[in-house]
Design a protein around this motif. Structure first.
Motif, PDB file in Angstrom:
ATOM      1  N   LEU A  42      91.586  47.071 -22.507  1.00  0.00           N
ATOM      2  CA  LEU A  42      90.436  47.967 -22.449  1.00  0.00           C
ATOM      3  C   LEU A  42      90.561  48.871 -21.231  1.00  0.00           C
ATOM      4  O   LEU A  42      91.084  48.449 -20.198  1.00  0.00           O
ATOM      5  CB  LEU A  42      89.135  47.166 -22.348  1.00  0.00           C
ATOM      6  CG  LEU A  42      88.705  46.338 -23.563  1.00  0.00           C
ATOM      7  CD1 LEU A  42      87.511  45.462 -23.193  1.00  0.00           C
ATOM      8  CD2 LEU A  42      88.359  47.244 -24.733  1.00  0.00           C
ATOM      9  N   PRO A  43      90.070  50.114 -21.325  1.00  0.00           N
ATOM     10  CA  PRO A  43      90.078  50.961 -20.125  1.00  0.00           C
ATOM     11  C   PRO A  43      89.124  50.401 -19.080  1.00  0.00           C
ATOM     12  O   PRO A  43      88.125  49.758 -19.424  1.00  0.00           O
ATOM     13  CB  PRO A  43      89.595  52.316 -20.661  1.00  0.00           C
ATOM     14  CG  PRO A  43      88.810  51.988 -21.887  1.00  0.00           C
ATOM     15  CD  PRO A  43      89.487  50.792 -22.504  1.00  0.00           C
ATOM     16  N   GLU A  44      89.430  50.621 -17.812  1.00  0.00           N
ATOM     17  CA  GLU A  44      88.538  50.135 -16.764  1.00  0.00           C
ATOM     18  C   GLU A  44      87.167  50.777 -16.861  1.00  0.00           C
ATOM     19  O   GLU A  44      86.149  50.131 -16.627  1.00  0.00           O
ATOM     20  CB  GLU A  44      89.148  50.412 -15.385  1.00  0.00           C
ATOM     21  CG  GLU A  44      90.390  49.575 -15.080  1.00  0.00           C
ATOM     22  CD  GLU A  44      90.857  49.769 -13.653  1.00  0.00           C
ATOM     23  OE1 GLU A  44      90.108  50.381 -12.850  1.00  0.00           O
ATOM     24  OE2 GLU A  44      91.963  49.320 -13.325  1.00  0.00           O
ATOM     25  N   ILE A  45      87.156  52.072 -17.212  1.00  0.00           N
ATOM     26  CA  ILE A  45      85.896  52.800 -17.362  1.00  0.00           C
ATOM     27  C   ILE A  45      85.875  53.469 -18.725  1.00  0.00           C
ATOM     28  O   ILE A  45      86.835  54.139 -19.116  1.00  0.00           O
ATOM     29  CB  ILE A  45      85.714  53.848 -16.253  1.00  0.00           C
ATOM     30  CG1 ILE A  45      85.655  53.167 -14.878  1.00  0.00           C
ATOM     31  CG2 ILE A  45      84.457  54.686 -16.495  1.00  0.00           C
ATOM     32  CD1 ILE A  45      85.561  54.135 -13.724  1.00  0.00           C
ATOM     33  N   THR A  46      84.784  53.302 -19.458  1.00  0.00           N
ATOM     34  CA  THR A  46      84.567  53.964 -20.741  1.00  0.00           C
ATOM     35  C   THR A  46      83.377  54.891 -20.595  1.00  0.00           C
ATOM     36  O   THR A  46      82.309  54.467 -20.147  1.00  0.00           O
ATOM     37  CB  THR A  46      84.295  52.941 -21.856  1.00  0.00           C
ATOM     38  OG1 THR A  46      85.407  52.052 -21.971  1.00  0.00           O
ATOM     39  CG2 THR A  46      84.065  53.634 -23.182  1.00  0.00           C
ATOM     40  N   THR A  47      83.554  56.171 -20.949  1.00  0.00           N
ATOM     41  CA  THR A  47      82.474  57.146 -20.782  1.00  0.00           C
ATOM     42  C   THR A  47      81.975  57.627 -22.135  1.00  0.00           C
ATOM     43  O   THR A  47      82.737  57.728 -23.106  1.00  0.00           O
ATOM     44  CB  THR A  47      82.944  58.360 -19.962  1.00  0.00           C
ATOM     45  OG1 THR A  47      84.067  58.967 -20.608  1.00  0.00           O
ATOM     46  CG2 THR A  47      83.330  57.934 -18.554  1.00  0.00           C
ATOM     47  N   VAL A  48      80.690  57.931 -22.209  1.00  0.00           N
ATOM     48  CA  VAL A  48      80.068  58.420 -23.436  1.00  0.00           C
ATOM     49  C   VAL A  48      78.823  59.227 -23.054  1.00  0.00           C
ATOM     50  O   VAL A  48      78.161  58.930 -22.060  1.00  0.00           O
ATOM     51  CB  VAL A  48      79.684  57.238 -24.366  1.00  0.00           C
ATOM     52  CG1 VAL A  48      78.694  56.302 -23.701  1.00  0.00           C
ATOM     53  CG2 VAL A  48      79.143  57.748 -25.700  1.00  0.00           C
TER      54      VAL A  48
END
Length: 268
Positions: A42-48
């Motif tokens: 998983l990416p360390e940070i997920t943005t939406v």
């Protein structure tokens, strides 16, 4: 047998994975001491953006792993109800003889809001092992957020989908590949959610719908398919389908039967 080149390639990879370290042959991360590993990180940070929807996807390989999600350390409920027995393949009478498989889980986050910003954890587990990885969900701010401009008098809940209560059928956990010894039972995962609660059905490799139960198969209450006694003729792609009045979803699962070397030696 009339196999396509793609099918032959798949069979060769699987056969190599049995004779060698299967995760290494498939160029996957090294499993832990109990044989579990993440196929992807998983990416360390997920943005939406606020009020948009996002799907977090987690893939685990090992001995019949199941997957669940945590938000800030607290388990997230997926589906209409949870049975602790769904966290393992307890429907296989005495456990599996081989049981190597890949499991995929999807966490559907609809109409993301401020309260959804948090740490999300994917947990892959078996009765004897557990691994986890995190991603931090962060909201991206649009110009309208800073200007605080309402749209059509509905304010920040202007997304039509966010106002709907019913949701389409979606499969949130499923097996993608299962390898098991012939003569043994094999449980293929297919867990679905939606409102109203979806109906789950299965189609065999010939495109024929599988009945709820017969001498070969049983569709379990949680949507999984139990192959009662795996045979070579059952090798191939099976399809799980979930549907309700809002929509439908489907996933294909490949099952590969393995020769029982112990029985073969006994027959010599």
């Amino acid at each position: 047998m009339g196999l396509s080149l793609n099918q032959i390639a798949v069979f060769l990879v699987i056969q190599l994975s049995i004779s060698c370290a299967w995760a290494r042959v498939l160029r996957l991360p090294r499993p832990d001491s109990q044989g579990l590993f993440f196929k992807e990180r998983l990416p360390e940070i997920t943005t939406v953006f606020k009020h948009e929807s996002i799907v977090l996807t987690c893939k685990v390989g090992g001995t019949e792993p199941t997957i669940h999600w945590l938000k800030n350390g607290i388990r997230i409920q997926q589906g209409s109800g949870h049975d602790y027995r769904d966290d393992q393949t307890q429907f296989e009478d005495n456990g599996s003889a081989f049981g190597k498989s890949f499991t995929t889980s999807k966490l559907f986050l609809d109409c993301v809001d401020d309260e959804d910003e948090d740490i999300y954890t994917c947990v892959g587990q078996t009765p004897t092992s557990r691994i986890s990885q995190d991603t931090n969900l962060v909201l991206k701010r649009s110009v309208d957020d800073f200007l605080n401009v309402p749209e059509d008098g509905t304010g920040e809940f202007s997304s039509r989908k966010c106002l709907e209560r019913d949701t389409e059928a979606r499969i949130y956990q499923f097996t993608t590949l299962r390898m098991e010894t012939m003569g043994e039972p094999a449980q293929l995962y297919c867990r679905a959610e939606g409102s109203p609660a979806p109906q789950v059905s299965w189609v065999d490799k010939h495109g024929q719908e599988i009945p709820t139960e017969n001498d070969k198969y049983k569709i379990l209450e949680n949507g999984d398919l139990l192959i009662k006694r795996l045979t070579w003729s059952q090798m191939g792609n099976y399809e799980c389908r979930a549907s309700n009045r809002k929509g439908e979803d489907s996933q294909k699962i490949f099952i590969y039967p393995l020769k029982n070397s112990r029985r073969s030696r006994n027959n010599l």
